[in-house]
Motif scaffolding. Structure first.
Motif, PDB file in Angstrom:
ATOM      1  N   SER A 149      35.407  20.430  86.114  1.00 21.31           N
ATOM      2  CA  SER A 149      33.968  20.523  86.228  1.00 21.31           C
ATOM      3  C   SER A 149      33.398  20.230  84.901  1.00 21.31           C
ATOM      4  O   SER A 149      32.232  19.670  84.993  1.00 21.31           O
ATOM      5  CB  SER A 149      33.566  22.077  87.039  1.00 21.31           C
ATOM      6  OG  SER A 149      34.002  23.003  85.882  1.00 21.31           O
TER       7      SER A 149
ATOM      8  N   SER B 184      43.847  22.388  80.922  1.00 21.62           N
ATOM      9  CA  SER B 184      42.983  23.183  81.767  1.00 21.62           C
ATOM     10  C   SER B 184      43.803  23.433  83.141  1.00 21.62           C
ATOM     11  O   SER B 184      44.460  22.481  83.487  1.00 21.62           O
ATOM     12  CB  SER B 184      41.541  22.584  81.834  1.00 21.62           C
ATOM     13  OG  SER B 184      40.910  22.529  80.719  1.00 21.62           O
ATOM     14  N   HIS B 185      43.411  24.331  83.951  1.00 15.36           N
ATOM     15  CA  HIS B 185      44.135  24.558  85.202  1.00 15.36           C
ATOM     16  C   HIS B 185      43.972  23.484  86.274  1.00 15.36           C
ATOM     17  O   HIS B 185      44.918  22.975  86.816  1.00 15.36           O
ATOM     18  CB  HIS B 185      43.643  25.890  85.895  1.00 15.36           C
ATOM     19  CG  HIS B 185      44.797  26.217  86.799  1.00 15.36           C
ATOM     20  ND1 HIS B 185      45.947  26.375  86.745  1.00 15.36           N
ATOM     21  CD2 HIS B 185      44.638  26.247  88.217  1.00 15.36           C
ATOM     22  CE1 HIS B 185      46.639  26.617  88.022  1.00 15.36           C
ATOM     23  NE2 HIS B 185      45.537  26.471  88.993  1.00 15.36           N
ATOM     24  N   THR B 186      43.109  22.718  86.164  1.00 16.39           N
ATOM     25  CA  THR B 186      42.452  21.679  87.037  1.00 16.39           C
ATOM     26  C   THR B 186      43.956  20.705  86.987  1.00 16.39           C
ATOM     27  O   THR B 186      44.130  19.829  87.879  1.00 16.39           O
ATOM     28  CB  THR B 186      41.453  20.837  86.568  1.00 16.39           C
ATOM     29  OG1 THR B 186      40.073  21.482  86.607  1.00 16.39           O
ATOM     30  CG2 THR B 186      41.239  19.609  87.507  1.00 16.39           C
TER      31      THR B 186
ATOM     32  N   GLU C  54      35.110  26.663  89.543  1.00 19.51           N
ATOM     33  CA  GLU C  54      35.475  27.909  90.091  1.00 19.51           C
ATOM     34  C   GLU C  54      34.870  28.935  89.563  1.00 19.51           C
ATOM     35  O   GLU C  54      34.742  30.034  90.141  1.00 19.51           O
ATOM     36  CB  GLU C  54      36.977  27.685  89.734  1.00 19.51           C
ATOM     37  CG  GLU C  54      37.760  28.967  90.629  1.00 19.51           C
ATOM     38  CD  GLU C  54      38.985  29.039  90.563  1.00 19.51           C
ATOM     39  OE1 GLU C  54      39.703  27.878  90.501  1.00 19.51           O
ATOM     40  OE2 GLU C  54      39.839  30.331  91.014  1.00 19.51           O
TER      41      GLU C  54
ATOM     42  N   LEU D  36      38.330  20.721  94.145  1.00 18.24           N
ATOM     43  CA  LEU D  36      38.216  19.607  93.186  1.00 18.24           C
ATOM     44  C   LEU D  36      36.964  18.681  93.561  1.00 18.24           C
ATOM     45  O   LEU D  36      36.111  18.274  92.685  1.00 18.24           O
ATOM     46  CB  LEU D  36      39.329  18.645  93.376  1.00 18.24           C
ATOM     47  CG  LEU D  36      40.675  18.925  92.776  1.00 18.24           C
ATOM     48  CD1 LEU D  36      41.860  17.930  92.988  1.00 18.24           C
ATOM     49  CD2 LEU D  36      40.746  19.552  91.387  1.00 18.24           C
TER      50      LEU D  36
HETATM   51  C1  FAD Z   1      48.447  25.511  91.429  1.00 20.71           C
HETATM   52  C2  FAD Z   1      47.052  24.812  92.001  1.00 20.71           C
HETATM   53  C3  FAD Z   1      46.926  24.202  92.646  1.00 20.71           C
HETATM   54  C4  FAD Z   1      45.556  23.609  93.048  1.00 20.71           C
HETATM   55  N1  FAD Z   1      45.393  22.451  94.040  1.00 20.71           N
HETATM   56  C5  FAD Z   1      44.240  22.332  94.406  1.00 20.71           C
HETATM   57  C6  FAD Z   1      44.047  21.028  95.249  1.00 20.71           C
HETATM   58  O1  FAD Z   1      45.021  20.245  95.373  1.00 20.71           O
HETATM   59  N2  FAD Z   1      42.999  20.638  95.451  1.00 20.71           N
HETATM   60  C7  FAD Z   1      41.621  21.422  95.224  1.00 20.71           C
HETATM   61  O2  FAD Z   1      40.664  21.006  95.553  1.00 20.71           O
HETATM   62  N3  FAD Z   1      41.688  22.573  94.317  1.00 20.71           N
HETATM   63  C8  FAD Z   1      43.049  22.927  94.144  1.00 20.71           C
HETATM   64  N4  FAD Z   1      43.286  24.278  93.198  1.00 20.71           N
HETATM   65  C9  FAD Z   1      41.982  24.787  92.751  1.00 20.71           C
HETATM   66  C10 FAD Z   1      41.461  23.984  91.877  1.00 20.71           C
HETATM   67  O3  FAD Z   1      42.372  23.266  90.904  1.00 20.71           O
HETATM   68  C11 FAD Z   1      40.606  24.650  90.733  1.00 20.71           C
HETATM   69  O4  FAD Z   1      39.654  25.512  91.359  1.00 20.71           O
HETATM   70  C12 FAD Z   1      39.710  24.027  89.499  1.00 20.71           C
HETATM   71  O5  FAD Z   1      40.632  23.039  89.098  1.00 20.71           O
HETATM   72  C13 FAD Z   1      38.965  24.727  88.657  1.00 20.71           C
HETATM   73  O6  FAD Z   1      38.474  23.780  87.753  1.00 20.71           O
HETATM   74  P1  FAD Z   1      37.349  24.378  86.567  1.00 20.71           P
HETATM   75  O7  FAD Z   1      36.783  23.096  86.115  1.00 20.71           O
HETATM   76  O8  FAD Z   1      36.400  25.340  87.337  1.00 20.71           O
HETATM   77  O9  FAD Z   1      38.045  25.138  85.683  1.00 20.71           O
HETATM   78  P2  FAD Z   1      39.481  24.851  84.943  1.00 20.71           P
HETATM   79  O10 FAD Z   1      40.310  23.631  85.136  1.00 20.71           O
HETATM   80  O11 FAD Z   1      40.381  26.237  85.181  1.00 20.71           O
HETATM   81  O12 FAD Z   1      39.242  24.727  83.337  1.00 20.71           O
HETATM   82  C14 FAD Z   1      38.583  26.045  82.928  1.00 20.71           C
HETATM   83  C15 FAD Z   1      38.199  25.769  81.337  1.00 20.71           C
HETATM   84  O13 FAD Z   1      37.618  26.446  80.676  1.00 20.71           O
HETATM   85  C16 FAD Z   1      38.170  26.734  79.552  1.00 20.71           C
HETATM   86  N5  FAD Z   1      37.889  28.057  79.030  1.00 20.71           N
HETATM   87  C17 FAD Z   1      37.904  29.381  79.745  1.00 20.71           C
HETATM   88  N6  FAD Z   1      37.571  30.397  79.023  1.00 20.71           N
HETATM   89  C18 FAD Z   1      37.166  29.986  77.679  1.00 20.71           C
HETATM   90  C19 FAD Z   1      36.664  30.538  76.631  1.00 20.71           C
HETATM   91  N7  FAD Z   1      36.649  31.978  76.723  1.00 20.71           N
HETATM   92  N8  FAD Z   1      36.415  30.062  75.713  1.00 20.71           N
HETATM   93  C20 FAD Z   1      36.739  28.397  75.651  1.00 20.71           C
HETATM   94  N9  FAD Z   1      37.148  27.877  76.665  1.00 20.71           N
HETATM   95  C21 FAD Z   1      37.261  28.582  77.772  1.00 20.71           C
HETATM   96  C22 FAD Z   1      39.532  26.435  79.403  1.00 20.71           C
HETATM   97  O14 FAD Z   1      39.887  26.035  78.138  1.00 20.71           O
HETATM   98  C23 FAD Z   1      39.436  25.266  80.533  1.00 20.71           C
HETATM   99  O15 FAD Z   1      39.299  24.001  79.647  1.00 20.71           O
HETATM  100  C24 FAD Z   1      44.395  24.485  92.773  1.00 20.71           C
HETATM  101  C25 FAD Z   1      44.765  25.558  92.048  1.00 20.71           C
HETATM  102  C26 FAD Z   1      45.872  25.829  91.346  1.00 20.71           C
HETATM  103  C27 FAD Z   1      45.817  27.174  90.624  1.00 20.71           C
END
Ligand code: FAD
Length: 593
Positions: free
Chosen positions: A23, A49-51, A394, A411
């Motif tokens: 995101s 990152s968890h993505t 998320e 995603l």
């Molecule tokens: C194993 C697994 C499989 C999945 N498979 C799917 C799938 O196939 N399809 C689907 O749609 N969804 C899937 N999901 C869900 C989806 O992957 C996640 O909801 C999504 O990737 C989250 O993305 P995001 O950009 O919100 O954050 P994330 O990718 O979690 O990234 C968070 C970012 O914030 C940063 N951050 C956090 N706190 C701080 C801080 N205090 N200071 C500085 N930086 C910070 C981290 O460094 C990171 O860069 C899956 C989830 C998991 C756990």
């Protein structure tokens, strides 16, 4: 500027994005293109990152598997999946904008798997249907084998490098900073390598900090998923929405927690109990193993409670995919095979994989509108935009997942709303606009860092974190009831009390992981409190929130969001948006799969 023991430096930007996951990187890409000065702060290197762990795919009606597919069918499935507390305007926006956002990724170079005819491969996922639930199972999840998130995140990172986005990698964001009027205009951060503390100032701050799965003992998420953005928001006296809604994925690898993607069942795998019986058709005759996740997780728990669990402890079930054949498994589910061989010593080509429901996704989060602007409510319950603050991914609750997220919809949420927030920022921020940091707010934002530096003795973070995870797992799991949750809240209150006395033993500056773990724990604890009080308050069963003492959905009283406020642990109600723009509203119906 010096505050307490801390010397602060200041760096100025137009826009700050906290989080380098899917995101955050989609938003920064949109903003970088227009020439605003944007920086991404990430506590890990962005591609960690968890993505990166997302396996199964990104759901979207691009009409590749089925030329007649329609985003309105996807919209219906998502609303039904959400058990009717997803906001219909936001879901409409996501499903209708989705195809364009996915094709953009394709054009950026995302290496999707392909059908023979060259179009993007799509697989069936849980809760997907054709013709508003009447036309049978749909195949709507676009995939790059079983490593879609990896492909997506690397594609976006490279596109950002090309546009010149500035990155602060391995920097930890601590708390929000505001101007005198209360508009957010910065964040306190420290460089984990050197310990140097800075105020990063900007006219828009985007929280893209991801989920908080680490709040539970058993979860599929990375160690970094600690709800840091939620902690920041909650400490700023802003509300969190629908925090009782946690998705338990039906198929976490038993004993390890790693995810076995829903794609396993999408490709034809199914669940069996200790008697070797395929049990899902008994519970969901139509959708069977592809009923939505909350439903399948509850069925597994019921099989286990009925004594049909597998293994010595009869505490898990089996996921059978061997009948798909070695070739299909190696081609479509290579990571799944590798994870289950490495961590469970099971080769799924030969035998079934032991699985159990495991905490996977946070449906709740920071309330926003479709532009990603963070919302609070006034005394009359009317929405108010919080100046300068955005949230996406998320961490946010826009809310497209309501009480239960469908697979592949996260995603999509990341790229659709990452792009939407980027666009809104481009329209509303002018380059080099002046704003002034409020001195009290700056002081507050580093208060915890000073307190930790001064701590001489007290509680150990590792013990407290373990206790909290255990309380959440035991008292706020798949099934809940008042007595259990009240007991859980009492235990959490004790942990809250002890956490005031937390002690940083290691005072060094370079890569001080204890300091990071303490800050992460405090954010997790905010998340745990919000979950506990919201769950106790919602007196019905809906989506992922299953109460033994209130087994039915209660639309008269609870067709609404919950809003949690840290101050006094208060929970109030907020209306669900039932007014899509281009189609008629979908009226709540009983949810049958
Ligand atoms: C194993 C697994 C499989 C999945 N498979 C799917 C799938 O196939 N399809 C689907 O749609 N969804 C899937 N999901 C869900 C989806 O992957 C996640 O909801 C999504 O990737 C989250 O993305 P995001 O950009 O919100 O954050 P994330 O990718 O979690 O990234 C968070 C970012 O914030 C940063 N951050 C956090 N706190 C701080 C801080 N205090 N200071 C500085 N930086 C910070 C981290 O460094 C990171 O860069 C899956 C989830 C998991 C756990």
């Amino acid at each position: 500027m010096k505050i307490g023991k801390i010397e602060l430096t200041q760096k100025d930007f137009d826009v700050l994005i906290i989080g380098g996951g899917g995101s955050g990187l989609r938003a920064s890409l949109e903003i970088s293109k227009t020439g605003l000065n944007v920086a991404v702060v990430s506590k890990v290197f962005p591609t960690r990152s968890h993505t990166v762990a997302a396996q199964g795919g990104i759901t979207c009606a691009i009409a590749s598997a089925d030329p007649n597919d329609d985003w309105r069918w996807h919209m219906f499935d998502t609303i039904k999946g959400s058990d009717y507390i997803g906001d219909q305007n936001a879901i409409e926006y996501m499903c209708s904008e989705g195809p364009e956002a996915v094709f953009e990724l394709e054009h950026l170079g995302l290496p999707f798997s392909r059908f023979e005819n060259g179009r993007i491969y799509q697989r069936p996922f849980g809760g997907q249907s054709k013709e508003f639930g009447e036309g049978g199972q749909a195949a709507r999840t676009c995939a790059a084998a079983d490593r879609t998130g990896h492909a997506l995140l690397h594609t976006l990172y490279q596109a950002n490098l090309k546009e010149g986005t500035k990155f602060f990698n391995e920097w930890f964001a601590v708390d929000l900073v505001k101007d005198a009027k209360g508009n957010v205009n910065g964040v306190s951060c420290f460089d984990m390598e050197t310990g140097e503390v800075s105020i990063l100032k900007a006219n828009a701050v985007v929280l893209a900090t991801g989920g908080a799965g680490q709040v539970y003992e058993q979860n599929t998420t990375s160690l970094i998923c600690t709800g840091d953005g939620l902690g920041m928001v909650s400490r700023s006296e802003l509300p969190l929405q629908d925090m009782e809604m946690w998705q338990f994925h039906p198929t976490g690898l038993y004993g390890n927690g790693s995810l076995m993607t829903e794609g396993c069942r999408g490709e034809g795998g199914y669940l069996i109990n200790s008697e070797g019986d395929r049990f899902m058709p008994n519970y969901a005759p139509k959708a069977k193993d592809l009923a939505s996740r909350d439903v399948v997780s509850r069925c597994i728990v019921q099989e286990i409670l009925a004594g049909r669990g597998c293994g010595d402890k009869k505490d898990h079930v089996l996921l059978k995919i061997d009948h798909l054949g070695a070739d299909a498994i190696k081609q479509k589910l290579p990571e799944i095979r590798e994870i289950s061989m490495t961590f469970a010593n099971v080769d799924p080509i030969k035998e079934p994989i032991p699985v159990v429901p495991t905490c996977h996704y946070m449906m709740g989060g920071i309330p926003t509108n479709v532009n990603g602007q963070v919302l609070k409510t006034d005394d009359l319950g009317k929405d108010i935009v919080v100046g300068g603050l955005y949230s996406i991914g998320e961490a946010a609750n826009v809310s497209v997942h309501g009480a239960n997220r469908l697979g592949g919809n996260s995603l999509l949420d990341l790229v659709v709303f990452g792009r939407a927030a980027g666009r809104h920022i481009n329209e509303s921020i002018t380059k080099n606009e002046e704003s002034i940091l409020d001195r009290d707010s700056v002081e507050n934002s580093v208060e915890i860092l000073n307190r930790l530096l001064e701590s001489k003795k007290g509680e150990n973070v590792f013990d407290l974190r373990k206790k909290m995870q255990n309380v959440m797992q035991t008292y706020f799991g798949v099934y809940r009831n008042e007595k259990l949750m009240q007991e859980g809240i009492n235990k959490l209150q004790e942990i809250n009390r002890l956490s005031k006395d937390i002690h940083l033993r290691d005072k060094s500056n370079q890569f001080n992981s204890e300091r990071v773990e303490i800050l992460e724990f405090l954010n997790l604890l905010e998340t745990a409190n919000a979950t506990a009080y919201s769950a106790l308050e919602r007196k019905e069963s809906r989506g992922a929130h299953a109460r033994e003492d209130f087994p039915n959905r209660d639309d008269n009283n609870w067709l609404c969001h919950s809003l949690y406020q840290k101050n006094g642990n208060k929970v109030s109600k907020r209306d669900v948006n039932l007014k899509p723009i281009s189609v008629d509203a979908f009226k709540p119906k009983a949810r049958v799969y």
